[in-house]
Motif scaffolding. Structure first.
Motif, mmCIF file in Angstrom:
data_model
loop_
_atom_site.group_PDB
_atom_site.id
_atom_site.type_symbol
_atom_site.label_atom_id
_atom_site.label_comp_id
_atom_site.label_asym_id
_atom_site.label_seq_id
_atom_site.Cartn_x
_atom_site.Cartn_y
_atom_site.Cartn_z
ATOM 1 N N TYR A 271 0.891 -1.286 -0.055
ATOM 2 C CA TYR A 271 -0.037 -0.155 -0.001
ATOM 3 C C TYR A 271 0.916 1.391 0.097
ATOM 4 O O TYR A 271 0.317 2.246 0.030
ATOM 5 C CB TYR A 271 -0.956 0.083 1.163
ATOM 6 N N ASN A 272 2.187 1.001 0.288
ATOM 7 C CA ASN A 272 2.863 2.514 0.206
ATOM 8 C C ASN A 272 3.233 2.929 -1.272
ATOM 9 O O ASN A 272 4.007 2.593 -1.967
ATOM 10 C CB ASN A 272 4.248 1.932 0.857
ATOM 11 N N THR A 273 2.284 4.067 -1.389
ATOM 12 C CA THR A 273 2.352 4.747 -2.600
ATOM 13 C C THR A 273 3.568 5.694 -2.788
ATOM 14 O O THR A 273 3.645 6.291 -3.939
ATOM 15 C CB THR A 273 1.116 5.315 -2.764
ATOM 16 N N TYR A 274 4.530 5.512 -1.923
ATOM 17 C CA TYR A 274 5.588 6.389 -2.105
ATOM 18 C C TYR A 274 6.648 5.308 -2.825
ATOM 19 O O TYR A 274 7.515 5.784 -3.316
ATOM 20 C CB TYR A 274 6.383 6.705 -0.754
ATOM 21 N N ILE A 275 6.122 4.240 -2.886
ATOM 22 C CA ILE A 275 7.112 3.128 -3.480
ATOM 23 C C ILE A 275 6.444 2.349 -4.587
ATOM 24 O O ILE A 275 7.156 2.312 -5.777
ATOM 25 C CB ILE A 275 7.591 1.955 -2.580
ATOM 26 N N ILE A 276 5.320 1.983 -4.588
ATOM 27 C CA ILE A 276 4.426 1.407 -5.650
ATOM 28 C C ILE A 276 3.931 2.391 -6.656
ATOM 29 O O ILE A 276 3.740 3.483 -6.338
ATOM 30 C CB ILE A 276 3.220 0.616 -5.099
ATOM 31 N N ARG A 277 3.847 2.144 -7.962
ATOM 32 C CA ARG A 277 3.190 2.718 -8.775
ATOM 33 C C ARG A 277 1.802 2.407 -9.050
ATOM 34 O O ARG A 277 1.285 1.385 -8.837
ATOM 35 C CB ARG A 277 3.929 2.620 -10.172
ATOM 36 N N GLY A 278 1.110 3.422 -9.314
ATOM 37 C CA GLY A 278 -0.495 2.959 -9.634
ATOM 38 C C GLY A 278 -1.293 2.931 -8.346
ATOM 39 O O GLY A 278 -0.757 3.677 -7.104
ATOM 40 N N LEU A 279 -2.460 2.414 -8.304
ATOM 41 C CA LEU A 279 -3.379 2.352 -7.076
ATOM 42 C C LEU A 279 -2.938 1.456 -6.198
ATOM 43 O O LEU A 279 -2.265 0.345 -6.871
ATOM 44 C CB LEU A 279 -4.634 2.100 -7.605
ATOM 45 N N PRO A 280 -2.947 1.556 -4.958
ATOM 46 C CA PRO A 280 -3.002 0.186 -4.172
ATOM 47 C C PRO A 280 -3.776 -1.044 -4.211
ATOM 48 O O PRO A 280 -4.836 -0.903 -5.103
ATOM 49 C CB PRO A 280 -3.078 0.987 -2.522
ATOM 50 N N PRO A 281 -3.719 -2.062 -3.922
ATOM 51 C CA PRO A 281 -4.301 -3.386 -4.201
ATOM 52 C C PRO A 281 -5.917 -3.286 -4.059
ATOM 53 O O PRO A 281 -6.626 -3.969 -4.665
ATOM 54 C CB PRO A 281 -3.650 -4.379 -3.531
ATOM 55 N N THR A 282 -6.399 -2.420 -2.799
ATOM 56 C CA THR A 282 -7.519 -2.324 -2.444
ATOM 57 C C THR A 282 -7.945 -1.243 -1.692
ATOM 58 O O THR A 282 -6.997 -0.144 -1.509
ATOM 59 C CB THR A 282 -7.946 -3.492 -1.284
ATOM 60 N N PRO A 283 -9.300 -0.777 -1.651
ATOM 61 C CA PRO A 283 -9.466 0.535 -0.683
ATOM 62 C C PRO A 283 -8.809 0.538 0.529
ATOM 63 O O PRO A 283 -8.728 -0.554 0.956
ATOM 64 C CB PRO A 283 -11.256 0.332 -0.746
ATOM 65 N N ILE A 284 -8.704 1.575 0.814
ATOM 66 C CA ILE A 284 -8.123 1.773 2.189
ATOM 67 C C ILE A 284 -9.169 2.366 3.207
ATOM 68 O O ILE A 284 -8.732 2.466 4.342
ATOM 69 C CB ILE A 284 -7.138 2.865 2.251
ATOM 70 N N ALA A 285 -10.335 2.633 2.726
ATOM 71 C CA ALA A 285 -11.624 2.833 3.550
ATOM 72 C C ALA A 285 -12.807 2.754 2.928
ATOM 73 O O ALA A 285 -12.805 2.686 1.894
ATOM 74 C CB ALA A 285 -11.182 4.491 4.105
ATOM 75 N N MET A 286 -13.935 3.013 3.622
ATOM 76 C CA MET A 286 -15.246 3.188 3.106
ATOM 77 C C MET A 286 -15.525 4.524 2.505
ATOM 78 O O MET A 286 -15.485 5.293 3.359
ATOM 79 C CB MET A 286 -16.344 2.683 4.170
ATOM 80 N N ALA A 287 -15.549 4.506 1.351
ATOM 81 C CA ALA A 287 -15.649 5.859 0.350
ATOM 82 C C ALA A 287 -17.353 6.350 0.628
ATOM 83 O O ALA A 287 -18.081 5.437 0.226
ATOM 84 C CB ALA A 287 -15.228 5.875 -0.764
ATOM 85 N N GLY A 288 -17.613 7.632 0.757
ATOM 86 C CA GLY A 288 -19.033 7.866 0.835
ATOM 87 C C GLY A 288 -19.286 8.265 -0.965
ATOM 88 O O GLY A 288 -18.247 8.424 -1.712
ATOM 89 N N LEU A 289 -20.383 8.584 -1.115
ATOM 90 C CA LEU A 289 -20.908 8.852 -2.539
ATOM 91 C C LEU A 289 -20.064 10.033 -2.927
ATOM 92 O O LEU A 289 -19.807 9.915 -4.265
ATOM 93 C CB LEU A 289 -22.616 9.041 -2.656
ATOM 94 N N ALA A 290 -20.130 11.078 -2.270
ATOM 95 C CA ALA A 290 -19.461 12.368 -2.902
ATOM 96 C C ALA A 290 -17.741 11.831 -3.178
ATOM 97 O O ALA A 290 -17.463 12.531 -4.106
ATOM 98 C CB ALA A 290 -19.253 13.420 -1.563
#
Length: 338
Positions: A271-290
C-alpha cells in the motif's frame, strides 16, 4: 299469557342489551387508560405471547391499572388478539388500546446504526458488535469467510460497503446489515460508473472505489474533493507515484502510532504509494458517495501536488518547486502552533 311472555322477553332483551353496553363501556374505559410511564420504553414481546399475557405483564409493571374486565377484552375486541412478536416502543400517554393495536400491527421499533465515511471494515465490525438489538453471527470469522457468506468475490472487504445510516429491527443480523450496505454501494456505483468521465486512468468499478477511498481519507472538505481527485488522476496519467500518506498508514497496520517517519515512507508494503506505482491493491477505507462521484468526475486541473495548509484545507501546486514552498510553509505553521 302470550302478552306476559312477550313483555318478559322484551325486558330480558332490554336487560341483556343494557348489560352488554355497560360491560362494553367498561372494557372501552379499561382500554382508554393511558400508560403510567414517564418516558418511552422498549418492550420485547416473545413469540407465542397472547393478549392475556400482555395485559398481565403490563399490570405487573404497574404501567396500567387492573380491572375485572381485562379477562373479557378478547370477546369485545377480537381485533386486538393477534399479538405479533417483536420489540416495540411504548410512549408515555398512549392508551392501552393503542399499544395493543401496535402489537397487532407488528410495526416494530426501528433502531439505527450509522457508519461514517472514511471508516475501516475493522471499525464496522467493532461497531456492529457493540450495537444493541443486533444478532451477532460473525464473531471470530475471517473477512474471507464473511465475503463468502455475502457472495462477494473479493476476500478483502475494505471499501465494499456504503457508509450511511441503516435502520433495523431487533434481531436483525450483522450479516444482513452488511448485505444491505454492500447492495446500497453497488446500486449507486453501477449507475455512476456508466456515466463516468471519459478517458480516466481507472479500468474497473473496483478501481473507482480504491481511488475514492484515497480521496475520502485526504479531505472531508466538499469543495476540495474534485481537485484532489484531479491531482490523483493527473499523476496516474503521467505514471507518477501517488505518494499519499493515508496509504502508508493503512499499509503499516497496527505499527502505526500517530506519526509517519522517513523510514516508514521507505518501507515497502503493498500500500505504500511512495514506493509502488499506480493504485494500491484495495480500497483503504469506506468511501462516501461524494468521494466516489469525485473519483469518476474529477474534471481537469493543472495540479500535480497538494499539502495541508495548516488551517483545515490544502494548498495545490502545479510544480514540485511550488509544492516544496508550500510544504515549508506548512511546517512553519506547525512549529508556530506548538
Amino acid at each position: 299469557m302470550i302478552k306476559k311472555i312477550i313483555v318478559g322477553l322484551i325486558l330480558f332483551i332490554a336487560v341483556a342489551a343494557g348489560s352488554f353496553w355497560f360491560v362494553n363501556g367498561q372494557v372501552n374505559q379499561y382500554l382508554n387508560q393511558p400508560l403510567l410511564i414517564d418516558s418511552s420504553q422498549l418492550v420485547t414481546v416473545d413469540s407465542g405471547t397472547n393478549l392475556k399475557e400482555v395485559l398481565k405483564d403490563l399490570t405487573q409493571r404497574n404501567w396500567i391499572s387492573s380491572s375485572p374486565y381485562a379477562r373479557i377484552v378478547d370477546r369485545f375486541r377480537p381485533d386486538l388478539t393477534d399479538i405479533k412478536a417483536g420489540t416495540y416502543d411504548f410512549k408515555p400517554d398512549e392508551t392501552l388500546g393503542k399499544i395493543l393495536a401496535l402489537l397487532v400491527s407488528g410495526k416494530e421499533h426501528q433502531f439505527s446504526i450509522t457508519f461514517i465515511e472514511g471508516s475501516r471494515f475493522s471499525e464496522w465490525m467493532k461497531q456492529l458488535e457493540d450495537t444493541p438489538y443486533i444478532e451477532h453471527t460473525l464473531k471470530g470469522m475471517s473477512e474471507a469467510d464473511i465475503a463468502a457468506k455475502l457472495g462477494i468475490k473479493e476476500k478483502d472487504l475494505e471499501g465494499l460497503f456504503l457508509p450511511q445510516t441503516y435502520n433495523y429491527t431487533a434481531g436483525t443480523t450483522d450479516l444482513e446489515i452488511l448485505r444491505r450496505a454492500h447492495k446500497a454501494l453497488f446500486k449507486h456505483l453501477d449507475e455512476l460508473w456508466k456515466d463516468r468521465q471519459k478517458d480516466l486512468p481507472i479500468k474497473t468499478p473496483y478501481d473507482a472505489l480504491i481511488l475514492a477511498s484515497l480521496i475520502e481519507k485526504e479531505t472531508a472538505i466538499e469543495s476540495e474533493r474534485i481537485t484532489i481527485a484531479s491531482v490523483f488522476v493527473n499523476r496516474l496519467n503521467k505514471h507518477m507515484r501517488l505518494q499519499t500518506d493515508p496509504t502508508v498508514i493503512y499499509g503499516m497496520g497496527s505499527a502505526y502510532h500517530g506519526n509517519i517517519t522517513k523510514k516508514d515512507l521507505r518501507t515497502p508494503t503493498p500500500y505504500n504509494t511512495y514506493i509502488i506505482r499506480g493504485l494500491p491493491p484495495t480500497p483503504i477505507a469506506m468511501a462516501g458517495l461524494a468521494s466516489i462521484k469525485a473519483a469518476l468526475h474529477p474534471g481537469e486541473s493543472p495540479y500535480y501536488y497538494f499539502v495541508a495548509s495548516g488551517t483545515g484545507g490544502h494548498v495545490f501546486s502545479k510544480t514540485l518547486t511550488q509544492h516544496n514552498i508550500a510544504v515549508r510553509a506548512y511546517l512553519r505553521k506547525l512549529r508556530s502552533n506548538k
